[in-house]
Motif scaffolding. Structure first.
Motif, PDB file in Angstrom:
ATOM      1  N   GLY A 293       0.806  -1.212   0.000  1.00  0.00           N
ATOM      2  CA  GLY A 293       0.000   0.000   0.000  1.00  0.00           C
ATOM      3  C   GLY A 293       0.842   1.267   0.000  1.00  0.00           C
ATOM      4  N   ASP A 294       2.045   1.216   0.572  1.00  0.00           N
ATOM      5  CA  ASP A 294       2.917   2.389   0.608  1.00  0.00           C
ATOM      6  C   ASP A 294       3.427   2.757  -0.783  1.00  0.00           C
ATOM      7  OD1 ASP A 294       2.637   2.569   3.345  1.00  0.00           O
ATOM      8  OD2 ASP A 294       4.436   1.392   3.773  1.00  0.00           O
ATOM      9  N   HIS A 295       3.522   1.768  -1.679  1.00  0.00           N
ATOM     10  CA  HIS A 295       3.998   2.050  -3.025  1.00  0.00           C
ATOM     11  C   HIS A 295       2.954   2.753  -3.883  1.00  0.00           C
ATOM     12  CE1 HIS A 295       6.815  -1.532  -2.296  1.00  0.00           C
ATOM     13  NE2 HIS A 295       7.613  -0.490  -2.466  1.00  0.00           N
ATOM     14  N   VAL A 296       1.677   2.548  -3.584  1.00  0.00           N
ATOM     15  CA  VAL A 296       0.605   2.975  -4.489  1.00  0.00           C
ATOM     16  C   VAL A 296       0.682   4.457  -4.845  1.00  0.00           C
ATOM     17  CG1 VAL A 296      -1.896   3.236  -4.729  1.00  0.00           C
ATOM     18  CG2 VAL A 296      -0.936   1.080  -3.859  1.00  0.00           C
ATOM     19  N   PRO A 297       0.796   5.390  -3.883  1.00  0.00           N
ATOM     20  CA  PRO A 297       0.833   6.808  -4.283  1.00  0.00           C
ATOM     21  C   PRO A 297       2.088   7.198  -5.053  1.00  0.00           C
ATOM     22  CG  PRO A 297       1.174   6.558  -1.912  1.00  0.00           C
ATOM     23  CD  PRO A 297       0.766   5.217  -2.422  1.00  0.00           C
ATOM     24  N   ARG A 298       3.132   6.376  -5.002  1.00  0.00           N
ATOM     25  CA  ARG A 298       4.382   6.692  -5.710  1.00  0.00           C
ATOM     26  C   ARG A 298       4.361   6.204  -7.160  1.00  0.00           C
ATOM     27  NH1 ARG A 298       8.595   3.791  -2.109  1.00  0.00           N
ATOM     28  NH2 ARG A 298      10.015   4.519  -3.779  1.00  0.00           N
ATOM     29  N   LEU A 299       3.404   5.352  -7.494  1.00  0.00           N
ATOM     30  CA  LEU A 299       3.321   4.821  -8.861  1.00  0.00           C
ATOM     31  C   LEU A 299       2.462   5.761  -9.712  1.00  0.00           C
ATOM     32  CD1 LEU A 299       2.958   1.043  -7.927  1.00  0.00           C
ATOM     33  CD2 LEU A 299       4.946   2.142  -8.981  1.00  0.00           C
ATOM     34  N   THR A 300       2.995   6.935  -9.967  1.00  0.00           N
ATOM     35  CA  THR A 300       2.201   7.999 -10.597  1.00  0.00           C
ATOM     36  C   THR A 300       1.870   7.689 -12.050  1.00  0.00           C
ATOM     37  OG1 THR A 300       4.261   9.192 -11.079  1.00  0.00           O
ATOM     38  CG2 THR A 300       3.094   9.778  -9.058  1.00  0.00           C
ATOM     39  N   TYR A 301       2.834   7.181 -12.819  1.00  0.00           N
ATOM     40  CA  TYR A 301       2.531   6.883 -14.229  1.00  0.00           C
ATOM     41  C   TYR A 301       1.553   5.717 -14.321  1.00  0.00           C
ATOM     42  CZ  TYR A 301       3.032   6.192 -19.232  1.00  0.00           C
ATOM     43  OH  TYR A 301       2.765   6.084 -20.576  1.00  0.00           O
ATOM     44  N   THR A 302       1.688   4.751 -13.425  1.00  0.00           N
ATOM     45  CA  THR A 302       0.733   3.634 -13.402  1.00  0.00           C
ATOM     46  C   THR A 302      -0.681   4.153 -13.221  1.00  0.00           C
ATOM     47  OG1 THR A 302       2.432   2.208 -12.432  1.00  0.00           O
ATOM     48  CG2 THR A 302       0.148   1.462 -12.256  1.00  0.00           C
ATOM     49  N   ARG A 303      -0.860   5.115 -12.329  1.00  0.00           N
ATOM     50  CA  ARG A 303      -2.194   5.669 -12.101  1.00  0.00           C
ATOM     51  C   ARG A 303      -2.658   6.508 -13.292  1.00  0.00           C
ATOM     52  NH1 ARG A 303      -1.962   9.056  -7.833  1.00  0.00           N
ATOM     53  NH2 ARG A 303       0.261   8.810  -7.412  1.00  0.00           N
ATOM     54  N   GLN A 304      -1.719   7.125 -14.016  1.00  0.00           N
ATOM     55  CA  GLN A 304      -2.098   7.829 -15.245  1.00  0.00           C
ATOM     56  C   GLN A 304      -2.641   6.842 -16.286  1.00  0.00           C
ATOM     57  OE1 GLN A 304       1.585  11.014 -14.866  1.00  0.00           O
ATOM     58  NE2 GLN A 304       0.995  10.344 -16.908  1.00  0.00           N
ATOM     59  N   VAL A 305      -2.002   5.689 -16.399  1.00  0.00           N
ATOM     60  CA  VAL A 305      -2.473   4.669 -17.346  1.00  0.00           C
ATOM     61  C   VAL A 305      -3.867   4.190 -16.950  1.00  0.00           C
ATOM     62  CG1 VAL A 305      -2.014   2.378 -18.300  1.00  0.00           C
ATOM     63  CG2 VAL A 305      -0.119   3.966 -17.942  1.00  0.00           C
ATOM     64  N   ILE A 306      -4.088   4.032 -15.659  1.00  0.00           N
ATOM     65  CA  ILE A 306      -5.415   3.615 -15.178  1.00  0.00           C
ATOM     66  C   ILE A 306      -6.456   4.678 -15.519  1.00  0.00           C
ATOM     67  CG2 ILE A 306      -6.799   3.205 -13.102  1.00  0.00           C
ATOM     68  CD1 ILE A 306      -4.261   1.918 -11.881  1.00  0.00           C
ATOM     69  N   ASN A 307      -6.158   5.940 -15.247  1.00  0.00           N
ATOM     70  CA  ASN A 307      -7.113   7.011 -15.546  1.00  0.00           C
ATOM     71  C   ASN A 307      -7.460   7.058 -17.029  1.00  0.00           C
ATOM     72  OD1 ASN A 307      -7.582   7.964 -12.995  1.00  0.00           O
ATOM     73  ND2 ASN A 307      -6.096   9.628 -13.108  1.00  0.00           N
ATOM     74  N   GLU A 308      -6.451   6.875 -17.877  1.00  0.00           N
ATOM     75  CA  GLU A 308      -6.724   6.922 -19.304  1.00  0.00           C
ATOM     76  C   GLU A 308      -7.582   5.745 -19.740  1.00  0.00           C
ATOM     77  OE1 GLU A 308      -6.124   8.737 -23.241  1.00  0.00           O
ATOM     78  OE2 GLU A 308      -6.733   9.197 -21.193  1.00  0.00           O
TER      79      GLU A 308
END
Length: 439
Positions: A293-308
């Motif tokens: 869970g600590d890694h999740v906010p640091r995976l910014t590009y991963t979350r960009q891919v999810i949003n797209e």
């Protein structure tokens, strides 16, 4: 601003595989007729809002003046009066009872459960094996949501029943919601499957609720939190209320996550540059360690891919019904009027998202995302009706992607073309991909 009445009739939604944007072009074209467009279902008017500003007004600013619309009425007989369907003071009470179960500290705790479920799935994969990723992601979403709801020690039977029954409830439930009322009374195989799935699911969940009440023990799962929750008067949920919320969380959580993950793996397989950046971020942030869970906010590009992915594959329409008089774009809308929003049309509006057909995760970089208007991107709704489990779903997606992509690449199989079916959104009916170890 005058209300425009669009020409033509309400479209018949079929299941022929076609390009997503062509299939749902009807609602996208409504923006050409104005910000607020009036259509007719028979003699009954229905209003479409076509701009982010009006969408934000309906969902957030004037959200208390709306309840769920006609489509959701069709779900109530088999989903019950859960948080997605309920209205008014009861909805507010249930939301307040449920909200603590999705506090960020609880979600961080569930990240380990999510990762373990993904590791069990991918641990069965073999190099070069062809997998139906749509089926894998559906099964994974059931496992993750089921284990979070019921736990692993006492909830095995409920999880197995959810794995069998919930996909049937989701698939045939949406067909019923989009069909005339007489269809559900026909002696059809799909209707029998649906009715039997509802009966089986209800029996196993109510049995689990009864066992929990007899033991009165917090097992750390979502069901325990639902049954322990108390309102301001000290009252908790009845068995039927708890059952309605469980089935609602299962149905809503499984469909959103499974679809997004399947489409995400498809999209990155089509965009090697996106896949390379995703892998690079995972390698740097995780540094060979399992995702937490600590890694999740640091995976910014991963979350960009999810949003797209969520932008490109949203639900087709959301319906709301006015409970009091509302002013929309200068028009007075009386109580009891159906108002409709199309997340798909909003997400493909070039005024908000230039080159909307392009899969571009960089549109969600910090610099560019700030320019997106409120109401233009609504994958989980907004306001007092925003999906209560949206943070859970996003964490599930990040953990799944990080766990899969840290070890595997998913490659399309040339002689098995993608097949798509359509109800409320685009479903990958066959997404065959070969699993290739990352070197």
């Amino acid at each position: 601003m005058a209300v425009r009445t669009a020409p033509g009739k309400w479209p018949v939604l079929g299941h022929t595989p076609a390009m997503l944007r062509r299939r749902f072009a009807f609602t996208s074209a409504l923006r050409e007729h104005g910000d607020l467009v009036r259509l007719y279902l028979g003699a009954k008017p229905i209003y479409f809002v076509t701009t982010p500003e009006l969408t934000h007004q309906v969902l957030v600013t004037d959200g208390s003046a709306f309840e769920k619309g006609a489509m959701f009425d069709k779900f109530r007989p088999f989903v019950g009066n859960g948080i997605v369907i309920s209205s008014g003071a009861f909805h507010l009470r249930q939301r307040r009872l449920i909200q603590p179960a999705f506090h960020r500290e609880r979600i961080a705790h569930y990240a380990a459960t999510m990762r373990a479920a993904v590791e069990r799935l991918t641990g069965s994969w073999r190099p070069g094996q062809v997998r139906e990723i749509n089926d894998d992601m559906q099964a994974l979403a059931v496992t993750i949501t089921g284990e979070a709801l019921f736990g692993t020690e006492f909830g095995t039977a409920a999880i197995e029943q959810a794995r069998e029954s919930i996909p049937i409830v989701i698939r045939h439930g949406m067909i019923r919601a989009l069909s005339p009322a007489f269809v559900e009374k026909l002696l059809m195989r799909g209707n029998r499957q649906f009715d039997n799935a509802v009966v089986r699911m209800r029996a196993v969940v109510l049995d689990l609720i009864a066992r929990w009440r007899a033991e009165d023990t917090d097992r750390g799962d979502l069901l325990s939190m639902l049954l322990m929750a108390r309102d301001d008067g000290g009252d908790g949920m009845t068995d039927d209320q708890a059952y309605d919320e469980v089935v609602t969380l299962l149905s809503a959580g499984i469909e959103t996550s499974a679809l997004a993950l399947a489409w995400l793996f498809h999209e990155i397989s089509q965009h090697p540059d996106v896949e390379a950046r995703l892998h690079a971020e995972l390698d740097e942030v995780l540094d060979g360690q399992p995702v937490t869970g600590d890694h999740v906010p640091r995976l910014t590009y991963t979350r960009q891919v999810i949003n797209e992915t969520l932008r490109m594959y949203p639900i087709w329409i959301l319906m709301r019904r006015t409970t009091s008089e509302v002013d929309l774009a200068g028009a007075t809308i009386p109580p009891g009027t159906e108002v409709t929003i199309s997340p798909h049309a909003l997400h493909f509006d070039p005024r908000s998202f230039p080159h909307p057909d392009r899969f571009d995760p960089d549109r969600w970089s910090a610099r560019r995302a700030d320019s997106v208007l409120r109401g233009a991107f609504v994958p989980f709704g907004a306001g007092n009706r925003q999906c209560v489990g949206n943070a859970f779903a996003l964490t599930e997606m990040v953990v799944t992607i990080a766990t899969v992509a840290a070890r595997w690449r998913l490659v399309p199989v040339p002689d098995r073309p993608l097949r798509v079916k359509y109800t409320s959104t685009a479903y990958p009916a066959r997404l065959s991909m070969s699993v290739v170890p990352r070197t």
